[in-house]
Write a protein that holds these residues in place. Structure first.
Motif, short mmCIF file in Angstrom:
data_model
loop_
_atom_site.label_atom_id
_atom_site.label_comp_id
_atom_site.label_asym_id
_atom_site.label_seq_id
_atom_site.Cartn_x
_atom_site.Cartn_y
_atom_site.Cartn_z
N LEU A 275 -30.59 -106.61 -102.80
CA LEU A 275 -30.23 -105.81 -103.98
C LEU A 275 -31.49 -105.38 -104.73
CD1 LEU A 275 -28.10 -104.65 -105.89
CD2 LEU A 275 -28.03 -106.87 -107.04
N LEU A 276 -32.43 -106.28 -104.88
CA LEU A 276 -33.67 -105.92 -105.59
C LEU A 276 -34.43 -104.83 -104.85
CD1 LEU A 276 -34.90 -109.47 -106.70
CD2 LEU A 276 -33.84 -107.70 -108.11
N VAL A 277 -34.48 -104.94 -103.52
CA VAL A 277 -35.16 -103.90 -102.72
C VAL A 277 -34.44 -102.58 -102.85
CG1 VAL A 277 -35.80 -103.21 -100.38
CG2 VAL A 277 -36.14 -105.57 -101.12
N ALA A 278 -33.10 -102.63 -102.81
CA ALA A 278 -32.32 -101.38 -102.88
C ALA A 278 -32.44 -100.73 -104.24
CB ALA A 278 -30.86 -101.68 -102.56
N LEU A 279 -32.53 -101.52 -105.30
CA LEU A 279 -32.62 -100.93 -106.65
C LEU A 279 -33.91 -100.17 -106.87
CD1 LEU A 279 -31.11 -103.81 -108.84
CD2 LEU A 279 -30.13 -101.55 -108.45
N ARG A 280 -34.96 -100.45 -106.09
CA ARG A 280 -36.24 -99.76 -106.27
C ARG A 280 -36.15 -98.30 -105.85
NH1 ARG A 280 -41.09 -102.92 -103.63
NH2 ARG A 280 -42.13 -101.13 -104.62
N THR A 281 -35.31 -97.98 -104.85
CA THR A 281 -35.26 -96.61 -104.33
C THR A 281 -33.88 -95.97 -104.43
OG1 THR A 281 -34.85 -97.50 -102.13
CG2 THR A 281 -37.14 -97.08 -102.75
N GLY A 282 -32.83 -96.78 -104.41
CA GLY A 282 -31.48 -96.21 -104.35
C GLY A 282 -31.13 -95.29 -105.50
N PRO A 283 -31.17 -95.75 -106.76
CA PRO A 283 -30.74 -94.90 -107.88
C PRO A 283 -31.62 -93.68 -108.08
CG PRO A 283 -30.76 -97.21 -108.49
CD PRO A 283 -31.45 -97.12 -107.17
N SER A 284 -32.93 -93.83 -107.91
CA SER A 284 -33.84 -92.72 -108.23
C SER A 284 -33.80 -91.61 -107.20
CB SER A 284 -35.27 -93.26 -108.34
OG SER A 284 -35.67 -93.86 -107.10
N SER A 285 -33.41 -91.92 -105.97
CA SER A 285 -33.45 -90.89 -104.92
C SER A 285 -32.23 -90.00 -104.90
CB SER A 285 -33.61 -91.57 -103.55
OG SER A 285 -32.49 -92.41 -103.31
N ALA A 286 -31.12 -90.41 -105.51
CA ALA A 286 -29.88 -89.64 -105.42
C ALA A 286 -29.47 -89.00 -106.73
CB ALA A 286 -28.76 -90.53 -104.93
N GLY A 287 -29.99 -89.44 -107.83
CA GLY A 287 -29.68 -88.83 -109.13
C GLY A 287 -28.25 -89.02 -109.53
N GLY A 288 -27.60 -87.91 -109.97
CA GLY A 288 -26.23 -87.98 -110.47
C GLY A 288 -25.23 -88.40 -109.42
N LEU A 289 -25.47 -88.07 -108.15
CA LEU A 289 -24.55 -88.45 -107.09
C LEU A 289 -24.45 -89.97 -106.97
CD1 LEU A 289 -22.70 -87.51 -104.82
CD2 LEU A 289 -24.69 -87.48 -103.29
N PHE A 290 -25.57 -90.66 -107.20
CA PHE A 290 -25.54 -92.13 -107.15
C PHE A 290 -24.61 -92.71 -108.22
CE2 PHE A 290 -27.18 -96.04 -109.05
CZ PHE A 290 -27.05 -96.92 -107.99
N PHE A 291 -24.75 -92.19 -109.44
CA PHE A 291 -23.92 -92.72 -110.52
C PHE A 291 -22.45 -92.35 -110.33
CE2 PHE A 291 -28.14 -92.52 -112.44
CZ PHE A 291 -28.25 -93.82 -112.90
N LEU A 292 -22.19 -91.22 -109.67
CA LEU A 292 -20.81 -90.86 -109.36
C LEU A 292 -20.21 -91.87 -108.37
CD1 LEU A 292 -18.39 -88.93 -109.51
CD2 LEU A 292 -19.45 -87.59 -107.68
N MET A 293 -20.95 -92.18 -107.30
CA MET A 293 -20.46 -93.14 -106.32
C MET A 293 -20.34 -94.54 -106.93
SD MET A 293 -19.89 -91.20 -103.81
CE MET A 293 -19.48 -92.44 -102.59
N LEU A 294 -21.29 -94.85 -107.82
CA LEU A 294 -21.23 -96.15 -108.48
C LEU A 294 -19.96 -96.27 -109.34
CD1 LEU A 294 -22.96 -98.74 -108.76
CD2 LEU A 294 -23.91 -97.75 -110.86
N GLY A 295 -19.64 -95.19 -110.05
CA GLY A 295 -18.40 -95.19 -110.85
C GLY A 295 -17.16 -95.29 -109.98
N LEU A 296 -17.16 -94.60 -108.83
CA LEU A 296 -16.03 -94.70 -107.92
C LEU A 296 -15.87 -96.13 -107.40
CD1 LEU A 296 -16.26 -91.42 -105.81
CD2 LEU A 296 -14.47 -92.05 -107.43
N ALA A 297 -17.00 -96.80 -107.10
CA ALA A 297 -16.93 -98.17 -106.62
C ALA A 297 -16.32 -99.10 -107.65
CB ALA A 297 -18.33 -98.65 -106.23
N ILE A 298 -16.70 -98.90 -108.91
CA ILE A 298 -16.15 -99.75 -109.97
C ILE A 298 -14.66 -99.50 -110.15
CG2 ILE A 298 -16.25 -100.22 -112.45
CD1 ILE A 298 -19.26 -99.63 -112.30
N VAL A 299 -14.26 -98.22 -110.11
CA VAL A 299 -12.85 -97.86 -110.33
C VAL A 299 -11.97 -98.36 -109.18
CG1 VAL A 299 -11.24 -95.94 -110.52
CG2 VAL A 299 -13.37 -95.91 -111.81
#
Length: 527
Positions: A29-53
């Motif tokens: 998770l720590l390794v993924a957090l270094r590149t995951g959110p910054s490389s996808a922008g708004g699409l990442f937060f959209l998928m993150l919201g879908l995962a939570i819902v």
């Protein structure tokens, strides 16, 4: 498939495995957090919201398996965001999934699930990359890659969970996997298909439209689930109410049947009691009449022989026998009424003669209590009714008035009234006696009732005279009512039709032979 609820209760191998998976998951998770959110922008937060819902959203499939929408979101994130973004999305979704409901969250299970899902996503991403080229992948390559990723996701997820449960419960891994996960294969493959279709649509639709539509779809899904849940509760409640109503109806029917049987038994017992009283009263009157006759004859013999000594004793015997005969006559009358054997004997007579006869009968009792009996003279009133019953009603009422009055006055007045109910005579009996309390007036005409036990001891009687009088008045098409003031006396008003045939013609319930029930209101202070 169960495992110990507490980490300290787990066997050492299971605790070691949970710790390894948890540690690996934190590192991934720590390794993924270094590149995951910054490389996808708004699409990442959209998928993150879908995962939570969709963390707790499941669709039941034929065969008993369930499809977790979180799996489709994770596989879709793998196609859109790559390995690191998919790891972050999956970890966030599984944390929400494992922590719900919040009052039942178990730390070591959350710790294991984080490591298990992050490792599973890494392995599934490796399988996806083996098939899908890095530059310009075709649709077929993406379809094959997502199916491979779904298959690896299914295998790793099921094997890892089976392994930790096996170590915790000392059960065969093969048995656990075969019994609990083999039949879920179609659900994981379907999740991959849904993820592929959703990603292809997302590539066609602009991101802004997707960002607007997806939350609405999620909200629609959630509201539908809530509605279906409430509808199921309402159906269950309606079924329970229907069952309760059916149960109540059965109980009411059973209770009604038992009450009907009890009512029939009570009526039979009442008829048997009335028949017994009627027969016994009739049998008792014969020897009593003999006692009265012989005592009167012996009085005459003693007087004629010049031996007055036994006369007083014989007179007491005669008086006691007459009193007992009067009580027995009342019992006979009330039992005949309740048994439905009362007959109306219609004849023509003059009411003035009846009043004179009644006054002569009651005069000795009035003189005994030092009362003045005033019978107001009235003109001749020809009547067609039951003379005997009218005499008995008047004697009962006047006897009561004289009994409960001492050194006072008892008056009887008569008037004729031709009103709406026909030609009637109104007879009023007033006394200046002890009077009655208001609560007694409500039950005055009930059988076997007097004011209280002290009244019975002082004045005697059975409490049947007024009850019989009211039933006779009803039988003759009339009525009797009373008003009273404690200490100031009582007033009885008797209303009787002049011609009983006219009363019958006007619809009153009067027959030549009529059954009179025992349910009339009122109770008597009288004999």
């Amino acid at each position: 498939m169960t495992a110990p609820a507490r980490f300290t209760q787990m066997p050492v191998p299971a605790r070691v495995l949970v710790s390894i998976f948890g540690g690996a998951g934190v590192i991934e998770l720590l390794v993924a957090l270094r590149t995951g959110p910054s490389s996808a922008g708004g699409l990442f937060f959209l998928m993150l919201g879908l995962a939570i819902v969709t963390a707790r959203a499941k669709v039941r499939l034929p065969g008993g398996s369930t499809l977790s929408l979180l799996t489709s979101v994770v596989l879709g994130a793998l196609m859109l965001l790559g390995t690191q973004g998919a790891v972050v999305v999956s970890v966030m979704g599984v944390v929400v999934q494992s922590s719900f409901p919040w009052n039942r969250r178990i730390s070591h299970r959350i710790y294991f699930n984080v490591g298990m899902v992050s490792t599973t996503v890494l392995l599934a991403a490796s399988g996806y990359k083996l098939i899908v080229p890095a530059i310009r992948p075709s649709t077929g390559d993406q379809a094959a890659g997502i199916l491979m990723a779904s298959f690896i996701y299914y295998l790793c997820n099921s094997i890892f969970v089976s392994l930790v449960v096996s170590l915790s419960s000392r059960t065969s891994v093969w048995h656990l996997w075969h019994s609990n996960f083999l039949y879920t294969t179609p659900a994981f493959l379907l999740a991959g298909v849904i993820a592929f279709v959703a990603v292809r649509l997302a590539l066609v639709i602009q991101f802004g439209v997707l960002a607007a539509v997806v939350p609405m779809l999620a909200l629609t899904y959630y509201s539908t689930r809530v509605y279906l849940g409430s509808l199921a509760k309402e159906k269950k409640h309606a079924a329970e109410m229907s069952e309760l109503n059916a149960s109540l109806e059965r109980r009411v029917e059973e209770r009604s049947e038992s009450l009907r049987i009890a009512k029939e038994l009570a009526e039979q017992a009442s008829r048997a009691k009335s028949a017994f009283l009627a027969n016994m009263s009739h049998e008792l009157r014969t020897p009593l009449n003999a006692i009265i006759g012989y005592s009167e004859m012996l009085q005459e013999i003693s007087q004629d022989s010049g031996d007055p000594e036994p006369v007083d004793d014989l007179r007491k015997i005669c008086t006691a026998a007459k009193h007992l005969l009067s009580l027995i006559n009342d019992l006979l009358d009330i039992s005949k009424i309740e048994a439905g054997k009362v007959e109306v004997h219609v004849e023509c007579f003059d009411l003035a003669e009846v009043l004179h006869e009644v006054a002569s009968t009651v005069e000795p009792l009035a003189a005994k209590n030092r009362n003045a009996l005033h019978v107001m003279p009235c003109e001749s009133i020809p009547m067609r009714s039951d003379r005997t019953k009218i005499c008995q009603v008047l004697i009962n009422v006047l006897t009561n008035a004289c009994k409960f009055t001492e050194a006072g006055a008892v008056s009887l007045t008569v008037c004729r009234n031709n009103g709406e109910e026909g030609d009637c005579v109104e007879i009023r009996v007033e006394d200046t006696g002890i009077g009655m309390e208001p609560e007694l007036l409500e039950r005055l005409f009930e059988p076997f009732t007097q004011a209280d036990t002290s009244t019975t001891r002082r004045f005697g009687g059975t409490g049947l005279g007024l009850a019989i009088s009211r039933k006779f008045c009803h039988l003759l098409g009339g009525d009797i009512c009373v008003s009273s003031t404690p200490g100031a006396g009582s007033t009885f008003d008797i209303s009787l039709p002049v011609d009983i045939s006219e009363t019958r013609a006007k619809g009153f319930p009067v027959l030549e032979t009529e059954t009179v029930g025992a349910g009339d209101r009122g109770a008597g202070r009288g004999e």
